[in-house]
Design a protein around this motif. Sequence first.
Motif, mmCIF file in Angstrom:
data_model
loop_
_atom_site.group_PDB
_atom_site.id
_atom_site.type_symbol
_atom_site.label_atom_id
_atom_site.label_comp_id
_atom_site.label_asym_id
_atom_site.label_seq_id
_atom_site.Cartn_x
_atom_site.Cartn_y
_atom_site.Cartn_z
ATOM 1 N N ILE A 43 0.862 -1.178 0.000
ATOM 2 C CA ILE A 43 0.000 0.000 0.000
ATOM 3 C C ILE A 43 0.900 1.230 0.000
ATOM 4 C CG2 ILE A 43 -1.928 1.185 1.102
ATOM 5 C CD1 ILE A 43 -2.554 -1.719 0.413
ATOM 6 N N ASP A 45 1.572 4.764 0.518
ATOM 7 C CA ASP A 45 0.947 5.824 1.321
ATOM 8 C C ASP A 45 1.332 7.206 0.799
ATOM 9 O OD1 ASP A 45 -0.591 6.913 3.323
ATOM 10 O OD2 ASP A 45 0.923 6.669 4.882
ATOM 11 N N GLN A 70 -2.312 2.313 -4.606
ATOM 12 C CA GLN A 70 -1.722 3.644 -4.427
ATOM 13 C C GLN A 70 -2.772 4.563 -3.812
ATOM 14 O OE1 GLN A 70 -0.772 5.860 -8.024
ATOM 15 N NE2 GLN A 70 1.098 6.595 -7.080
ATOM 16 N N LEU A 71 -2.473 5.103 -2.649
ATOM 17 C CA LEU A 71 -3.397 6.020 -1.976
ATOM 18 C C LEU A 71 -3.217 7.436 -2.515
ATOM 19 C CD1 LEU A 71 -3.081 4.717 1.690
ATOM 20 C CD2 LEU A 71 -4.749 4.069 -0.047
ATOM 21 N N SER A 72 -4.297 8.198 -2.527
ATOM 22 C CA SER A 72 -4.267 9.553 -3.084
ATOM 23 C C SER A 72 -3.627 10.569 -2.146
ATOM 24 C CB SER A 72 -5.682 10.005 -3.423
ATOM 25 O OG SER A 72 -6.476 10.019 -2.252
ATOM 26 N N LYS A 73 -3.604 10.253 -0.851
ATOM 27 C CA LYS A 73 -2.957 11.133 0.125
ATOM 28 C C LYS A 73 -2.379 10.279 1.234
ATOM 29 C CE LYS A 73 -6.837 12.118 3.156
ATOM 30 N NZ LYS A 73 -7.528 13.127 3.926
ATOM 31 N N ASN A 74 -1.577 10.890 2.070
ATOM 32 C CA ASN A 74 -0.919 10.171 3.159
ATOM 33 C C ASN A 74 -1.892 9.973 4.311
ATOM 34 O OD1 ASN A 74 0.708 10.246 5.831
ATOM 35 N ND2 ASN A 74 2.156 9.588 4.268
ATOM 36 N N PHE A 75 -2.050 8.705 4.726
ATOM 37 C CA PHE A 75 -2.951 8.369 5.826
ATOM 38 C C PHE A 75 -2.191 7.895 7.064
ATOM 39 C CE2 PHE A 75 -5.713 8.093 2.178
ATOM 40 C CZ PHE A 75 -6.888 8.645 2.636
ATOM 41 N N THR A 80 -2.942 3.258 6.528
ATOM 42 C CA THR A 80 -2.499 2.534 5.340
ATOM 43 C C THR A 80 -2.651 1.030 5.541
ATOM 44 O OG1 THR A 80 -0.951 4.296 4.835
ATOM 45 C CG2 THR A 80 -0.569 2.192 3.770
ATOM 46 N N GLY A 83 -6.222 0.090 5.361
ATOM 47 C CA GLY A 83 -6.669 0.088 3.964
ATOM 48 C C GLY A 83 -6.294 -1.197 3.245
#
Length: 85
Positions: A43, A45, A70-75, A80, A83
């Motif tokens: 994932i 991040d 691929q995440l759109s923003k940092n979590f 992460t 997710g």
Amino acid sequence: YVRGLCSIVVPVYNSTLSLEEIVLRSTKIFDSHDETSCEIIFIDDASPEKKTWPILEDLCSRYENVKSIQLSKNFGQQGTTRGGL
């Protein structure tokens, strides 16, 4: 845990140098334990370095047991990992 079925979730943030090594070592462990259906889920991040995602795409194309998101923003690491689950 069901024998032969497992998933490993790996949060990724600026980790380009270790990604392939994680795949190689995990695959070696899977093979040594006769695990037939194991996957590695990376994932991304929202890593600021531009090499992370292309490396993950390459690993997915070369190893059938590797998946990536691929995440759109940092979590953050916990978000992460959640997710990936």
